[in-house]
Write a protein that holds these residues in place. Sequence first.
Motif, PDB file in Angstrom:
ATOM      1  N   PRO A  17      -6.039   2.758  -3.156  1.00  0.00           N
ATOM      2  CA  PRO A  17      -5.276   1.623  -2.614  1.00  0.00           C
ATOM      3  C   PRO A  17      -6.090   0.868  -1.557  1.00  0.00           C
ATOM      4  O   PRO A  17      -6.668   1.485  -0.656  1.00  0.00           O
ATOM      5  CB  PRO A  17      -4.065   2.299  -1.958  1.00  0.00           C
ATOM      6  N   THR A  18      -6.120  -0.454  -1.673  1.00  0.00           N
ATOM      7  CA  THR A  18      -7.015  -1.243  -0.829  1.00  0.00           C
ATOM      8  C   THR A  18      -6.349  -2.544  -0.393  1.00  0.00           C
ATOM      9  O   THR A  18      -5.761  -3.241  -1.210  1.00  0.00           O
ATOM     10  CB  THR A  18      -8.306  -1.576  -1.610  1.00  0.00           C
ATOM     11  N   ALA A  45      -3.930  -3.317  -4.177  1.00  0.00           N
ATOM     12  CA  ALA A  45      -3.102  -2.476  -3.306  1.00  0.00           C
ATOM     13  C   ALA A  45      -2.815  -1.127  -3.961  1.00  0.00           C
ATOM     14  O   ALA A  45      -2.559  -0.133  -3.274  1.00  0.00           O
ATOM     15  CB  ALA A  45      -1.780  -3.177  -2.982  1.00  0.00           C
ATOM     16  N   ILE A  46      -2.854  -1.081  -5.282  1.00  0.00           N
ATOM     17  CA  ILE A  46      -2.622   0.189  -5.985  1.00  0.00           C
ATOM     18  C   ILE A  46      -3.953   0.797  -6.415  1.00  0.00           C
ATOM     19  O   ILE A  46      -4.257   1.943  -6.099  1.00  0.00           O
ATOM     20  CB  ILE A  46      -1.711  -0.037  -7.230  1.00  0.00           C
ATOM     21  N   ILE A  47      -4.774   0.029  -7.128  1.00  0.00           N
ATOM     22  CA  ILE A  47      -6.106   0.509  -7.521  1.00  0.00           C
ATOM     23  C   ILE A  47      -7.119  -0.525  -7.069  1.00  0.00           C
ATOM     24  O   ILE A  47      -7.277  -1.577  -7.681  1.00  0.00           O
ATOM     25  CB  ILE A  47      -6.201   0.727  -9.047  1.00  0.00           C
ATOM     26  N   ILE A  98       0.861  -1.192   0.000  1.00  0.00           N
ATOM     27  CA  ILE A  98       0.000   0.000   0.000  1.00  0.00           C
ATOM     28  C   ILE A  98       0.898   1.243   0.000  1.00  0.00           C
ATOM     29  O   ILE A  98       1.750   1.395   0.876  1.00  0.00           O
ATOM     30  CB  ILE A  98      -0.909   0.021   1.253  1.00  0.00           C
ATOM     31  N   PRO A  99       0.737   2.115  -0.997  1.00  0.00           N
ATOM     32  CA  PRO A  99       1.604   3.297  -1.052  1.00  0.00           C
ATOM     33  C   PRO A  99       1.421   4.165   0.202  1.00  0.00           C
ATOM     34  O   PRO A  99       0.313   4.291   0.713  1.00  0.00           O
ATOM     35  CB  PRO A  99       1.106   4.053  -2.287  1.00  0.00           C
ATOM     36  N   LYS A 120      -7.423   5.479   1.652  1.00  0.00           N
ATOM     37  CA  LYS A 120      -7.205   4.046   1.430  1.00  0.00           C
ATOM     38  C   LYS A 120      -8.302   3.255   2.127  1.00  0.00           C
ATOM     39  O   LYS A 120      -8.995   3.778   2.997  1.00  0.00           O
ATOM     40  CB  LYS A 120      -5.838   3.659   2.003  1.00  0.00           C
ATOM     41  N   SER A 147      -0.986   8.854  -0.742  1.00  0.00           N
ATOM     42  CA  SER A 147      -2.061   8.616  -1.704  1.00  0.00           C
ATOM     43  C   SER A 147      -2.986   9.811  -1.658  1.00  0.00           C
ATOM     44  O   SER A 147      -3.287  10.336  -0.582  1.00  0.00           O
ATOM     45  CB  SER A 147      -2.811   7.337  -1.320  1.00  0.00           C
TER      46      SER A 147
END
Lengths: 434, 164
Positions: free
Chosen positions: A208-209, A200-202, A72-73, A80, A76
């Motif tokens: 992020p999820t 994790a990105i989209i 996870i970034p 998130k 963001s």
Amino acid sequence: MSYEPVLLRRSAGAAPGAPPVGIGAYRDDGGYEGLAKALTMAPAEIIEEVKASGLRGRGGAGFPAGVKWSFIPKESDKPKYLVCNADESEPGTFKDRLLIETDPHQLLEGCAICCYAVGAPVCYIYIRGEYVRQAEILESAIREAYQAGVLGESVLGKGFKLDMRVHRGAGAYICGEETGMLESLEGRRGQPRVKPPFPAIIGAFGAPTVINNVETLCNVPHIIQRGADWFAGIGTDERNTGPKLYCISGHVEKPGVYEFPIGASLDTLLEAAGGMLAGRALKAFIPGGASAALLPADKSHLPMDFDNLAKAGSMLGSAAVVVMDETTCLVRSVYRLAKFFAHESCGQCTPCREGTNWSQLVLGRIEKGHGRPGDAELLVRMTANMSGTALCALADACVGPVRSLAQNFRPEIEEHINSGRCPLPYRRVFEETA
Amino acid sequence: MAESARRATGLPEDVRSAIAELRKHYPTEEALLLPALHFAQKHWGGWLPEEAILAVAQELQLPAARVYGVVTFYDLFHQNPVGRHRVRVCTNLSCALRGGNEILEAVQGRLGVRENEVSGDGKCSVVEFECLGACEQAPMMMVDDEYHGRLTPERARRIVEELD
Ligand SMILES: Cc1cc2nc3c(=O)[nH]c(=O)nc-3n(C[C@H](O)[C@H](O)[C@H](O)COP(=O)(O)O)c2cc1C
Ligand code: SF4
Ligand code: FES
């Protein structure tokens, strides 16, 4: 050596149908101390701790939870999310239901720690639509947690803001697949997405999820409270750590959920579950839910963890152990699973849509006595075309039981074909419309 | 959009306010679709007539086709009338191993219905269902929102007989 349950510690002795552990009893037993401790740690430290514990996802794929969280970034521009996977629709699986029914705060605490660690201000618990009572239990536990200041504007007064919601599905196995679940959460048909990009990105709502299974998240408070080393000390080896819930059903005396260090064998489970039903002999078993390859009786000593089962050509999956005795027709059993997959395929990918349907048709004709010479080879060839050729793992899930039947139990198929009927003395259990 | 500014839709007020209550917890209007359909189906007696589907579409400002697409995808949404009580009998593997098909036969026989039919008095509809996550209670069935496990054909028949 006797084993002290971890995940079921508060519910192991409870009478069936007893009310869930409330927030008061939960806190008296040390509940929410893991969350309190987590809030004094840096998020990165928590992720490191979960990584070090070796905790792997309990939803089916066994991906290391801490590693997933680390994707996870940090920065963001969107909020998130954590989406907890409580869809539990893999045939044979009922452990998440038990965790929710008996000790809902354990799950909420795990969710809250994960949210803090990845910086997610919102958590949705996506629960299968049939779990009506279980959704109510979660909702009332969430209300308790808000009232106690465990959730809401400032979690435990430490300034972290967290909103938690229960989101009900509406009856579709494919919504257990993580991107099918996200589609469903967003209000669409639960058709899995092309990956990458990974959630994790989209993920949910383009943000992020993290998606984790109920049991995975229930382990988290214990890891934070008792430490990664304690957790990593349980299990078969450093790649298979921690406590594990096994769901045992089928031909056993006392079907149910049993907790063991990960790596329990079927023999161990059978002993706990009172042995085979009516003392009959074991014929075959499925170690990890409908998607797992069937194993013959002589594998009952095998440690059921991620790697040992993979080596044996099957998988731990959701640890749903379905036991079949000597009176069971395996063709009929696998036919029933193929019928399930054909019903649940979302239809986007040709190999899955067609392959699940043909699996059902070919197995159905064999069971009804109309099998053709070469049908076993046909099944093997068909499953080869379904494997790794579709968007999500549902096609491969159908391959698991079908191919294992065709490869490892071929004499039973041949017997059906040669004698023109099911050789087992089963009562009429095969619907004529199949 | 302010709640007061929302145009009247074909949804009853209690459903509208339940939806409005959820609105602040989701970033998009679309995400309210499954919850809205659950509320609407409850209000319309367990199924979704065209009027309900159109009203939900209007409420969430979605094309009706989108809403139909979702309704047809999920097993728990119904586009045809159902009985006052809905019986779902699991025949997936763990239940089948313990006699799930016999339970289905017993219940359908007792009510004189086949798959998806509603019994003459409008009391029950019965469907064969996939694993309901209660395999330790096999064979089992779900009647409305309740699970009934460790069934025998006799017990299953009695349970449906006793429904009002
Ligand atoms: C067809 C299909 C169905 C699935 N159903 C479930 C499910 O019911 N519950 C679940 O936790 N994971 C399910 N999964 C796995 C999820 O996609 C995902 O890997 C999991 O929720 C991740 O959580 P974990 O890492 O904690 O296991 C399913 C996967 C597939 C392909
Ligand atoms: S593999 Fe099957 S279920 Fe998965 S996306 Fe393709 S068609 Fe749908
Ligand atoms: S197989 Fe019937 S509840 Fe799981």
